[in-house]
Design a protein around this motif. Structure first.
Motif, mmCIF file in Angstrom:
data_model
loop_
_atom_site.group_PDB
_atom_site.id
_atom_site.type_symbol
_atom_site.label_atom_id
_atom_site.label_comp_id
_atom_site.label_asym_id
_atom_site.label_seq_id
_atom_site.Cartn_x
_atom_site.Cartn_y
_atom_site.Cartn_z
ATOM 1 N N LEU A 45 1.120 -1.141 -0.159
ATOM 2 C CA LEU A 45 -0.093 0.193 -0.180
ATOM 3 C C LEU A 45 0.691 1.742 -0.140
ATOM 4 C CD1 LEU A 45 -2.744 -0.968 2.921
ATOM 5 C CD2 LEU A 45 -2.828 -0.534 0.023
ATOM 6 N N PRO A 46 0.446 1.899 -0.863
ATOM 7 C CA PRO A 46 1.519 3.224 -1.145
ATOM 8 C C PRO A 46 1.816 3.994 -0.027
ATOM 9 C CG PRO A 46 0.447 3.222 -3.046
ATOM 10 C CD PRO A 46 0.020 1.909 -2.423
ATOM 11 N N ALA A 47 2.666 4.933 0.700
ATOM 12 C CA ALA A 47 3.024 5.964 1.902
ATOM 13 C C ALA A 47 2.902 7.073 1.650
ATOM 14 C CB ALA A 47 3.679 5.059 2.507
ATOM 15 N N ASP A 48 2.813 7.793 0.058
ATOM 16 C CA ASP A 48 2.869 8.469 -0.273
ATOM 17 C C ASP A 48 2.161 9.218 -1.601
ATOM 18 O OD1 ASP A 48 4.921 7.613 -1.903
ATOM 19 O OD2 ASP A 48 7.055 9.001 -1.103
ATOM 20 N N ASP A 49 2.227 9.996 -2.467
ATOM 21 C CA ASP A 49 2.208 10.138 -3.986
ATOM 22 C C ASP A 49 3.240 9.835 -4.804
ATOM 23 O OD1 ASP A 49 3.305 12.097 -3.586
ATOM 24 O OD2 ASP A 49 2.324 13.742 -3.733
ATOM 25 N N ARG A 50 4.232 9.137 -4.534
ATOM 26 C CA ARG A 50 5.397 8.920 -5.518
ATOM 27 C C ARG A 50 5.071 7.869 -6.959
ATOM 28 N NH1 ARG A 50 11.201 8.513 -2.949
ATOM 29 N NH2 ARG A 50 11.120 9.987 -1.949
ATOM 30 N N LEU A 51 3.912 6.838 -7.159
ATOM 31 C CA LEU A 51 3.640 6.478 -7.292
ATOM 32 C C LEU A 51 2.468 7.125 -8.515
ATOM 33 C CD1 LEU A 51 3.434 3.852 -9.313
ATOM 34 C CD2 LEU A 51 1.993 2.822 -8.017
ATOM 35 N N GLY A 52 1.684 7.806 -7.805
ATOM 36 C CA GLY A 52 0.448 8.998 -8.864
ATOM 37 C C GLY A 52 1.364 10.128 -9.079
ATOM 38 N N ARG A 53 2.437 10.054 -9.056
ATOM 39 C CA ARG A 53 3.429 11.858 -9.100
ATOM 40 C C ARG A 53 3.544 11.623 -10.480
ATOM 41 N NH1 ARG A 53 8.122 14.542 -5.758
ATOM 42 N NH2 ARG A 53 8.671 15.742 -7.665
ATOM 43 N N SER A 54 4.564 10.167 -10.089
ATOM 44 C CA SER A 54 5.352 9.558 -11.166
ATOM 45 C C SER A 54 4.850 8.875 -12.339
ATOM 46 C CB SER A 54 6.395 8.224 -10.959
ATOM 47 O OG SER A 54 6.954 8.450 -9.397
ATOM 48 N N VAL A 55 3.622 8.572 -12.604
ATOM 49 C CA VAL A 55 3.078 8.585 -13.641
ATOM 50 C C VAL A 55 2.374 9.511 -14.254
ATOM 51 C CG1 VAL A 55 0.466 7.351 -14.374
ATOM 52 C CG2 VAL A 55 2.252 6.182 -12.488
ATOM 53 N N ALA A 56 1.791 11.071 -13.485
ATOM 54 C CA ALA A 56 1.235 11.666 -13.904
ATOM 55 C C ALA A 56 2.607 12.700 -14.667
ATOM 56 C CB ALA A 56 1.999 12.531 -13.569
ATOM 57 N N VAL A 57 3.962 12.525 -14.163
ATOM 58 C CA VAL A 57 5.336 13.169 -15.145
ATOM 59 C C VAL A 57 5.475 12.152 -16.509
ATOM 60 C CG1 VAL A 57 7.819 13.267 -14.480
ATOM 61 C CG2 VAL A 57 6.952 13.410 -12.388
#
Length: 280
Positions: free
Chosen positions: A101-113
């Motif tokens: 379970l992601p502990a921060d927003d890095r996955l969503g941020r990385s995909v958006a980038v």
């Protein structure tokens, strides 16, 4: 000739990388044989050998160099790159695993980038471009094969056929889609995403491709947060996107089963046969 641990270690040595005799082989990937080994100075290395020759290797290495400065996480830095071997120092972190379970927003941020990057320079690197019609035609072909080879309930077939025929339900704006965001390709530390590996499936195509695997392994609440993070960092969430992702995710056994038929992978065929026979 199929790669082996011995052939990979020998080629690494011939390219100036001397590794110890102790190593771990990972044969789980469809496209690559992977070797975990350690150099004389104690540096852990990852070696990848393609199971089948492919020009995409050159494009993958160029893509990594292109995206590295933009991402908030680490990506592989290839030090050896031939037609038959890739080698790079192992990145920090451990594979996320199916209960992550992601502990921060890095996955969503990385995909958006990734989805915000201009696609023309990426296309020039040799990354395949799959427009919506190409994707639909390819998927229709896989479904036709699966219908011939597997026992699939009529309701499931009709649902996929309706989705594939409805051109207005498919996004027209193509993006750099990393694809195959399986937990084994996401490296984490303390629940935080720190790296992404194995970029061979990257295409300029449907943005939904980067949500198929998370749709499978994240809880519904965590998936909602992922989409919210993605949108907050500039990603486009369109009406009907969630349904489109769910349909692409449900189509996985068709792709896996037809791949297994084409490559002689009886394990993939058996797995697909079981999943496709279910009512939903």
């Amino acid at each position: 000739m199929s790669p082996s641990a011995e052939s990979m270690l020998l080629e690494a040595y011939e390219n100036g990388l001397e590794l110890g005799n102790r190593h771990e082989v990972d044969e789980s990937g469809w496209d690559f044989l992977v070797l975990h080994a350690t150099a004389a100075d104690g540096t852990p290395w990852i070696l990848r050998a393609p199971r089948r020759p492919g020009e995409y290797l050159k494009a993958e290495g160029a893509l990594l160099d292109h995206v590295r400065p933009h991402l908030p996480i680490a990506v592989p830095d290839w030090r050896i790159h031939t037609d038959t071997l890739i080698a790079y120092p192992r990145l920090p972190g451990m594979p996320a695993g199916g209960t992550w379970l992601p502990a921060d927003d890095r996955l969503g941020r990385s995909v958006a980038v990734l989805h915000a990057l201009p696609t023309e320079p990426i296309e020039a690197l040799g990354i395949p471009v799959l427009d919506p019609d190409d994707q639909r035609k390819w998927l229709i072909g896989r479904l036709e094969t699966a219908i011939r080879e597997f026992d699939i309930p009529d309701e499931k077939v009709r649902r996929w056929q309706d989705w594939l025929a409805a051109t207005d339900r498919w996004p027209q704006d193509m993006v750099l889609a990393r694809g195959d965001l399986h937990p084994q390709h996401l490296l984490v530390e303390g629940g935080r995403l720190v790296g992404m590996i194995d970029w061979a499936d990257a295409t300029i195509s449907d943005p939904a491709l980067d949500f198929i695997d998370p749709y499978h392994y994240l809880t519904p609440a965590a998936f909602d947060r992922l989409l919210a993070d993605y949108e907050r960092h500039g990603g486009h969430v369109w009406p009907g996107m969630r349904e489109h992702i769910a349909l692409r995710a449900s189509f996985g056994p068709v792709i896996g089963g037809t791949f297994g038929l084409a490559t002689g992978r009886d394990d993939l065929v058996a797995e697909a046969r079981e999943e496709l026979s279910r009512g939903r």
